[in-house]
Design a protein around this motif. Structure first.
Motif, PDB file in Angstrom:
ATOM      1  N   MET A 194      -1.778   1.049  -3.231  1.00  0.00           N
ATOM      2  CA  MET A 194      -0.735   1.190  -2.014  1.00  0.00           C
ATOM      3  C   MET A 194       0.511   0.712  -2.481  1.00  0.00           C
ATOM      4  O   MET A 194       1.513   1.185  -2.521  1.00  0.00           O
ATOM      5  N   PHE A 195       0.311  -0.581  -2.819  1.00  0.00           N
ATOM      6  CA  PHE A 195       1.605  -1.462  -3.279  1.00  0.00           C
ATOM      7  C   PHE A 195       2.231  -0.955  -4.575  1.00  0.00           C
ATOM      8  O   PHE A 195       3.301  -0.612  -4.697  1.00  0.00           O
ATOM      9  N   GLU A 197      -6.023   8.205   2.353  1.00  0.00           N
ATOM     10  CA  GLU A 197      -6.596   7.519   1.225  1.00  0.00           C
ATOM     11  C   GLU A 197      -6.095   5.924   1.652  1.00  0.00           C
ATOM     12  O   GLU A 197      -7.088   5.185   1.125  1.00  0.00           O
ATOM     13  N   TYR A 198      -5.522   5.547   2.304  1.00  0.00           N
ATOM     14  CA  TYR A 198      -4.944   3.987   2.671  1.00  0.00           C
ATOM     15  C   TYR A 198      -5.695   3.730   4.039  1.00  0.00           C
ATOM     16  O   TYR A 198      -5.355   2.761   4.409  1.00  0.00           O
ATOM     17  N   ARG A 227      -8.936  -2.546  -3.259  1.00  0.00           N
ATOM     18  CA  ARG A 227      -8.269  -1.653  -4.328  1.00  0.00           C
ATOM     19  C   ARG A 227      -7.445  -0.560  -3.800  1.00  0.00           C
ATOM     20  O   ARG A 227      -6.233  -0.526  -4.540  1.00  0.00           O
ATOM     21  N   ARG A 228      -7.824  -0.098  -2.654  1.00  0.00           N
ATOM     22  CA  ARG A 228      -7.035   0.825  -2.074  1.00  0.00           C
ATOM     23  C   ARG A 228      -5.467   0.358  -1.733  1.00  0.00           C
ATOM     24  O   ARG A 228      -4.190   0.680  -1.815  1.00  0.00           O
ATOM     25  N   LYS A 229      -5.545  -0.926  -1.154  1.00  0.00           N
ATOM     26  CA  LYS A 229      -4.257  -1.750  -0.617  1.00  0.00           C
ATOM     27  C   LYS A 229      -3.740  -2.180  -1.672  1.00  0.00           C
ATOM     28  O   LYS A 229      -2.257  -1.758  -1.858  1.00  0.00           O
ATOM     29  N   VAL A 230      -4.345  -2.327  -2.885  1.00  0.00           N
ATOM     30  CA  VAL A 230      -3.225  -2.899  -4.078  1.00  0.00           C
ATOM     31  C   VAL A 230      -2.798  -1.430  -4.573  1.00  0.00           C
ATOM     32  O   VAL A 230      -1.585  -1.418  -4.879  1.00  0.00           O
ATOM     33  N   ARG A 268       5.560   7.978   5.415  1.00  0.00           N
ATOM     34  CA  ARG A 268       4.714   8.935   4.897  1.00  0.00           C
ATOM     35  C   ARG A 268       3.513   8.475   4.202  1.00  0.00           C
ATOM     36  O   ARG A 268       2.212   8.932   4.548  1.00  0.00           O
ATOM     37  N   ILE A 269       3.483   7.139   3.658  1.00  0.00           N
ATOM     38  CA  ILE A 269       2.070   6.827   3.123  1.00  0.00           C
ATOM     39  C   ILE A 269       1.322   6.091   4.155  1.00  0.00           C
ATOM     40  O   ILE A 269       0.035   6.161   4.063  1.00  0.00           O
TER      41      ILE A 269
END
Length: 247
Positions: free
Chosen positions: A162-163, A226-227, A157-160, A220-221
């Motif tokens: 991120m996209f 969170e990721y 969920r967190r990777k999605v 940055r991200i």
């Protein structure tokens, strides 16, 4: 009284016609050694893909792996408006007289001459940041299929996210041309996401990826808490379109 009913109908129609994410079926045919694949290619080109097109399923992708990988595999990408559309099309093909006629040679092929060992069927649901398949440029001859695995559903969920929040914009900036993107709902690498990129050639592919890592938004991200640990494995497969592919 009529106006509220009409409003409810419009909301219902929008939700179930346009509000749903697309469904992609990725079929992987594992080919047998030393068996000609002509019968399967003819089936795709002259029977299955035309039948899908008649049912409004367009832009069917057909690919083989780039390079001399073994066992050889053929990939078929079919997009549906939603899961109900997949069921409707499947049922419609059972009653399509032209399809039955066109597919007859393939269906009557004896087992010892069938060119593939097995079919893996993977279903993928598009995400909000990339809800619809985007047909690539006509001169696209080099494709990259990527699968990102996560250690659990929340990590995925967190990777999605991120996209959805950032990576799609970065892809656009650097020339990573996305064809489809989605979260897998079936397959043997769950939980995971899958996406397909298109390029004119390998040089364009390398140039685009060389811009991704140094991109300031990625820098940055990738440092955000969170990721962290959002994925733990990447698979990539290079593909080239078959002559009858619609992508």
């Amino acid at each position: 009284m009529l106006r509220p009913i009409l409003f409810i109908f419009v909301l219902f129609f929008f939700k179930y016609t346009y509000g749903q994410n697309e469904i992609y079926e990725l079929r992987v045919y594992e080919m047998e050694f030393f068996k000609p694949a002509n019968i399967l290619h003819d089936y795709f080109e002259k029977a299955l893909i035309p039948a899908l097109n008649r049912e409004g399923v367009n832009n069917v992708g057909a690919f083989e792996e780039s390079g001399e990988t073994l066992p050889k595999k053929i990939y078929l990408l079919i997009s549906y408006q939603n899961m109900q559309a997949h069921q409707d099309v499947t049922d419609a093909l059972k009653n399509d007289t032209q399809f039955k006629l066109d597919a007859q040679t393939y269906w009557e092929t004896p087992s010892e001459k069938t060119p593939f060992k097995r079919i893996e069927s993977i279903f993928i649901r598009s995400v909000s940041g990339f809800p619809n398949l985007d047909k690539p440029a006509d001169d696209s001859e080099f494709f990259e299929l990527r699968i990102y695995e996560s250690h659990n559903e929340d990590a995925l969920r967190r990777k999605v996210k991120m996209f959805n929040d950032s990576e799609f914009a970065i892809f656009n900036d650097v020339g990573l041309n996305t064809v489809f993107f989605g979260e897998n709902i079936s397959g043997n690498q769950m939980p995971c996401l899958t996406y397909l990129l298109a390029f004119k050639n390998k040089e364009e592919h390398e140039k685009a990826w060389s811009k991704f890592g140094p991109h300031p938004e990625w820098q940055r991200i990738v440092k955000l808490e969170e990721y962290k640990n959002a994925m733990n494995d990447i698979s990539r497969i290079f593909l080239k379109p078959l002559t009858y592919s619609q992508l």
